[in-house]
Write a protein that holds these residues in place. Structure first.
Motif, PDB file in Angstrom:
ATOM      1  N   SER A   1       0.850  -1.199   0.000  1.00 10.70           N
ATOM      2  CA  SER A   1       0.000   0.000   0.000  1.00 10.70           C
ATOM      3  C   SER A   1       0.878   1.238   0.000  1.00 10.70           C
ATOM      4  O   SER A   1       2.099   1.154   0.205  1.00 10.70           O
ATOM      5  CB  SER A   1      -0.896   0.015   1.250  1.00 10.70           C
ATOM      6  OG  SER A   1      -0.106   0.217   2.408  1.00 10.70           O
ATOM      7  N   GLY A   2       0.247   2.385  -0.174  1.00 11.29           N
ATOM      8  CA  GLY A   2       0.973   3.644  -0.069  1.00 11.29           C
ATOM      9  C   GLY A   2       1.447   3.889   1.356  1.00 11.29           C
ATOM     10  O   GLY A   2       2.536   4.429   1.573  1.00 11.29           O
ATOM     11  N   THR A   3       0.625   3.491   2.310  1.00  9.12           N
ATOM     12  CA  THR A   3       1.003   3.634   3.715  1.00  9.12           C
ATOM     13  C   THR A   3       2.252   2.816   4.015  1.00  9.12           C
ATOM     14  O   THR A   3       3.196   3.295   4.660  1.00  9.12           O
ATOM     15  CB  THR A   3      -0.156   3.168   4.627  1.00  9.12           C
ATOM     16  OG1 THR A   3      -1.363   3.784   4.181  1.00  9.12           O
ATOM     17  CG2 THR A   3       0.095   3.527   6.072  1.00  9.12           C
TER      18      THR A   3
ATOM     19  N   SER B   1      -3.856  16.459   4.628  1.00 12.28           N
ATOM     20  CA  SER B   1      -3.559  15.288   3.801  1.00 12.28           C
ATOM     21  C   SER B   1      -4.484  14.177   4.256  1.00 12.28           C
ATOM     22  O   SER B   1      -5.229  14.332   5.230  1.00 12.28           O
ATOM     23  CB  SER B   1      -2.106  14.848   3.974  1.00 12.28           C
ATOM     24  OG  SER B   1      -1.807  13.709   3.162  1.00 12.28           O
ATOM     25  N   PHE B   2      -4.402  13.049   3.546  1.00 16.04           N
ATOM     26  CA  PHE B   2      -5.050  11.849   4.056  1.00 16.04           C
ATOM     27  C   PHE B   2      -4.294  11.416   5.317  1.00 16.04           C
ATOM     28  O   PHE B   2      -3.073  11.579   5.413  1.00 16.04           O
ATOM     29  CB  PHE B   2      -5.035  10.752   2.980  1.00 16.04           C
ATOM     30  CG  PHE B   2      -5.681   9.477   3.424  1.00 16.04           C
ATOM     31  CD1 PHE B   2      -6.996   9.468   3.861  1.00 16.04           C
ATOM     32  CD2 PHE B   2      -4.971   8.284   3.420  1.00 16.04           C
ATOM     33  CE1 PHE B   2      -7.593   8.284   4.292  1.00 16.04           C
ATOM     34  CE2 PHE B   2      -5.565   7.101   3.847  1.00 16.04           C
ATOM     35  CZ  PHE B   2      -6.870   7.104   4.279  1.00 16.04           C
TER      36      PHE B   2
ATOM     37  N   ALA C   1      -3.087   8.832   6.438  1.00 16.23           N
ATOM     38  CA  ALA C   1      -1.990   7.860   6.347  1.00 16.23           C
ATOM     39  C   ALA C   1      -0.602   8.494   6.332  1.00 16.23           C
ATOM     40  O   ALA C   1       0.378   7.852   6.724  1.00 16.23           O
ATOM     41  CB  ALA C   1      -2.158   6.986   5.108  1.00 16.23           C
ATOM     42  N   THR C   2      -0.490   9.743   5.877  1.00 19.69           N
ATOM     43  CA  THR C   2       0.830  10.387   5.828  1.00 19.69           C
ATOM     44  C   THR C   2       1.428  10.457   7.235  1.00 19.69           C
ATOM     45  O   THR C   2       2.570  10.041   7.458  1.00 19.69           O
ATOM     46  CB  THR C   2       0.715  11.811   5.237  1.00 19.69           C
ATOM     47  OG1 THR C   2      -0.054  11.771   4.041  1.00 19.69           O
ATOM     48  CG2 THR C   2       2.086  12.378   4.935  1.00 19.69           C
TER      49      THR C   2
ATOM     50  N   ASP D   1       5.433  12.313  -0.424  1.00 18.53           N
ATOM     51  CA  ASP D   1       4.180  11.558  -0.452  1.00 18.53           C
ATOM     52  C   ASP D   1       3.524  11.860  -1.803  1.00 18.53           C
ATOM     53  O   ASP D   1       2.846  12.882  -1.969  1.00 18.53           O
ATOM     54  CB  ASP D   1       3.259  11.934   0.708  1.00 18.53           C
ATOM     55  CG  ASP D   1       1.976  11.088   0.720  1.00 18.53           C
ATOM     56  OD1 ASP D   1       1.611  10.561  -0.353  1.00 18.53           O
ATOM     57  OD2 ASP D   1       1.342  10.969   1.784  1.00 18.53           O
TER      58      ASP D   1
ATOM     59  N   CYS E   1       1.377   9.880  -3.321  1.00 16.76           N
ATOM     60  CA  CYS E   1       0.246   8.952  -3.437  1.00 16.76           C
ATOM     61  C   CYS E   1      -0.905   9.517  -4.270  1.00 16.76           C
ATOM     62  O   CYS E   1      -1.800   8.784  -4.680  1.00 16.76           O
ATOM     63  CB  CYS E   1      -0.255   8.563  -2.049  1.00 16.76           C
ATOM     64  SG  CYS E   1       0.862   7.437  -1.196  1.00 16.76           S
ATOM     65  N   GLN E   2      -0.917  10.845  -4.499  1.00 15.91           N
ATOM     66  CA  GLN E   2      -1.950  11.445  -5.358  1.00 15.91           C
ATOM     67  C   GLN E   2      -1.330  12.048  -6.610  1.00 15.91           C
ATOM     68  O   GLN E   2      -1.980  12.824  -7.302  1.00 15.91           O
ATOM     69  CB  GLN E   2      -2.700  12.541  -4.575  1.00 15.91           C
ATOM     70  CG  GLN E   2      -3.349  12.016  -3.301  1.00 15.91           C
ATOM     71  CD  GLN E   2      -4.266  13.037  -2.638  1.00 15.91           C
ATOM     72  OE1 GLN E   2      -4.397  14.170  -3.075  1.00 15.91           O
ATOM     73  NE2 GLN E   2      -4.914  12.610  -1.555  1.00 15.91           N
TER      74      GLN E   2
ATOM     75  N   SER F   1       0.681   5.224  -3.936  1.00 11.77           N
ATOM     76  CA  SER F   1      -0.399   4.288  -3.615  1.00 11.77           C
ATOM     77  C   SER F   1      -1.070   3.869  -4.916  1.00 11.77           C
ATOM     78  O   SER F   1      -1.267   4.700  -5.805  1.00 11.77           O
ATOM     79  CB  SER F   1      -1.433   4.979  -2.720  1.00 11.77           C
ATOM     80  OG  SER F   1      -2.642   4.227  -2.688  1.00 11.77           O
TER      81      SER F   1
ATOM     82  N   LYS G   1      -6.986   5.790  -7.173  1.00 10.77           N
ATOM     83  CA  LYS G   1      -5.891   6.716  -7.481  1.00 10.77           C
ATOM     84  C   LYS G   1      -5.707   6.817  -8.998  1.00 10.77           C
ATOM     85  O   LYS G   1      -6.252   6.010  -9.749  1.00 10.77           O
ATOM     86  CB  LYS G   1      -4.591   6.249  -6.802  1.00 10.77           C
ATOM     87  CG  LYS G   1      -4.691   6.136  -5.276  1.00 10.77           C
ATOM     88  CD  LYS G   1      -4.717   7.501  -4.585  1.00 10.77           C
ATOM     89  CE  LYS G   1      -5.228   7.419  -3.167  1.00 10.77           C
ATOM     90  NZ  LYS G   1      -4.246   7.417  -2.117  1.00 10.77           N
TER      91      LYS G   1
HETATM   92  C1  LIG Z   1      -4.024   7.256  -0.620  1.00 15.12           C
HETATM   93  C2  LIG Z   1      -3.019   8.034   0.145  1.00 15.12           C
HETATM   94  C3  LIG Z   1      -2.134   7.427   1.052  1.00 15.12           C
HETATM   95  C4  LIG Z   1      -2.232   5.994   1.481  1.00 15.12           C
HETATM   96  O1  LIG Z   1      -2.249   5.066   0.470  1.00 15.12           O
HETATM   97  P1  LIG Z   1      -2.869   3.599   0.743  1.00 15.12           P
HETATM   98  O2  LIG Z   1      -2.465   2.841  -0.472  1.00 15.12           O
HETATM   99  O3  LIG Z   1      -4.334   3.760   0.886  1.00 15.12           O
HETATM  100  O4  LIG Z   1      -2.222   3.076   1.965  1.00 15.12           O
HETATM  101  C5  LIG Z   1      -1.172   8.214   1.653  1.00 15.12           C
HETATM  102  N1  LIG Z   1      -1.074   9.536   1.400  1.00 15.12           N
HETATM  103  C6  LIG Z   1      -1.923  10.165   0.558  1.00 15.12           C
HETATM  104  C7  LIG Z   1      -1.756  11.624   0.301  1.00 15.12           C
HETATM  105  C8  LIG Z   1      -2.931   9.426  -0.092  1.00 15.12           C
HETATM  106  O5  LIG Z   1      -3.784  10.071  -0.899  1.00 15.12           O
END
Ligand SMILES: *Cc1c(COP(=O)(O)O)cnc(C)c1O
Length: 367
Positions: free
Chosen positions: A58-60, A84-85, A87-88, A156, A158-159, A180, A185
């Motif tokens: 995963s991104g996390t 942010s989401f 998870a960061t 990060d 992920c987006q 991610s 995404k």
């Molecule tokens: C989606 C996202 C994550 C986490 O990714 P996962 O694959 O869901 O774990 C982390 N940071 C940002 C900015 C995200 O949009």
């Protein structure tokens, strides 16, 4: 109903190719890592413009492993943003380190560089800008400050699959980038997925071990790691989709420009600001308004999906009550959370569908 994303429309034109790629994985019974993942890692590293791509769960997990591979842990501080989401910051906490927040710019909602340096302490071990909604943070001054303090920058991204900063792609400018492949995404798997991108041989090697129980070869373990491996099926799906990413991002940019043109000057709407230093990929098209509820009422009538990214800034999440922040700690992020709404934007959105959204927004501000 006009949804926020339409994965069925995204998958349909590639269905035969995707089915064949998944069938191959099943025929090979190469379910965990394996040749499909290796092929994707090579292709994604080349696309981003780095030496190494490490596919993870995963991104996390990508963020967490990159931090751990650099030796970040308990007693350390890692700087990131509250907009942010979750998870960061969560990935920082998962290493045992403490997330330290720097507020964002009111227009891009990316890290406000003018506030960065005063957040650095002797305990700071890394800086983690987020390329929010698919637009790069202002990396040059961030990297300059980081270098001056001897700190690595982890992006990060992920987006931000395919977004650029200057001539380079996001995920290739810091020590490492985290992506991610969550299905929604810009580049999405058929399940969970993520990747670390880096030019650093040692960091890549450590991430490879950490994702696989700290194991350089079967049944030998040099580190205590995780089971964070990317699945073969996800590697196969991502390899089929990657060649279409630029075209999808172009479609997102065209639709974003269409929103820009048709919503300019409507009510109190604050449209996305695009900085000249790079090229965004509009993972989301997020606008701000004090009349968000009125827009949502209009969406309800018109059958448009409602979405807020994100309604609660990270420093005000219950999980982080222990960090001691409160209302007023990061006012720009807090104000944005009260005003943000995301308009449907995905590559397959038709102009006719987009016109329904535009009309719904406009009608919310009539009288
Ligand atoms: C989606 C996202 C994550 C986490 O990714 P996962 O694959 O869901 O774990 C982390 N940071 C940002 C900015 C995200 O949009």
């Amino acid at each position: 109903m006009i949804p926020l994303v339409d994965l069925k429309a995204n998958i349909a034109p590639l269905r035969a190719e995707l089915d064949a790629a998944m069938r191959q994985v099943v025929d090979d019974t190469a379910f965990i890592l394996g040749p499909a993942v290796e092929r994707f890692e090579k292709a994604f590293a080349a696309y981003i413009g780095v030496k190494h791509c490490v596919g993870v769960q995963s991104g996390t997990a990508a963020l967490q492993l990159a931090f751990l591979a650099r030796g970040i842990g308990p007693g350390d501080e890692v700087i990131t943003v509250p907009s942010s989401f979750f998870a960061t910051a969560e990935a920082i906490s998962l290493t045992g380190a403490r997330p330290v927040f720097v507020d964002v710019e009111p227009d891009t909602l990316n890290l406000d560089v003018s506030q960065l340096e005063r957040a650095i302490t002797p305990k700071t071990r890394a800086i983690v800008p987020v390329h929010l909604f698919g637009q790069s943070a202002d990396l040059a001054p961030i990297l300059e400050i980081a270098t001056r303090h001897g700190l690595p920058v982890f992006e990060d991204a992920c987006q931000a699959h395919g977004a650029s900063y200057g001539e380079k792609r996001c995920g290739s400018l810091g020590l490492a980038g985290a992506f991610s492949f969550y299905p929604g995404k810009n580049l999405g798997a058929f399940g969970e997925g993520g990747a670390i991108t880096t030019d650093d041989d040692e960091l890549a090697m450590k991430c490879r071990r950490l994702r696989d129980h700290g194991s350089p070869e079967k049944y030998r373990h040099t580190l205590v790691g995780f089971n964070y491996r990317l699945e073969g099926l996800q590697g196969a799906v991502l390899s089929v989709k990657l060649p279409h990413l630029d075209r999808w991002n172009d479609a997102r940019r065209r639709l974003a420009q269409r929103y820009d043109e048709k919503l300019k000057g409507v009510g109190d709407l604050q449209l996305p600001t695009v900085r000249a230093y790079g090229r965004p990929v509009f993972h989301l098209y997020a606008v701000q308004s004090a009349a968000r509820d009125r827009v949502f009422a209009s969406f309800e009538k018109a059958g448009v999906a409602r979405a807020i990214h994100y309604p609660i800034p990270i420093h005000l999440q219950e999980a982080y009550a222990g960090l001691g922040h409160g209302r007023g700690s990061f006012p720009v992020s807090e104000k944005a959370a009260e005003r943000l709404l995301s308009l449907p934007l995905f590559p397959e959105l038709t102009d006719a569908q987009q016109d329904v959204v535009i009309d719904a927004v406009r009608s919310a501000f009539k009288q």
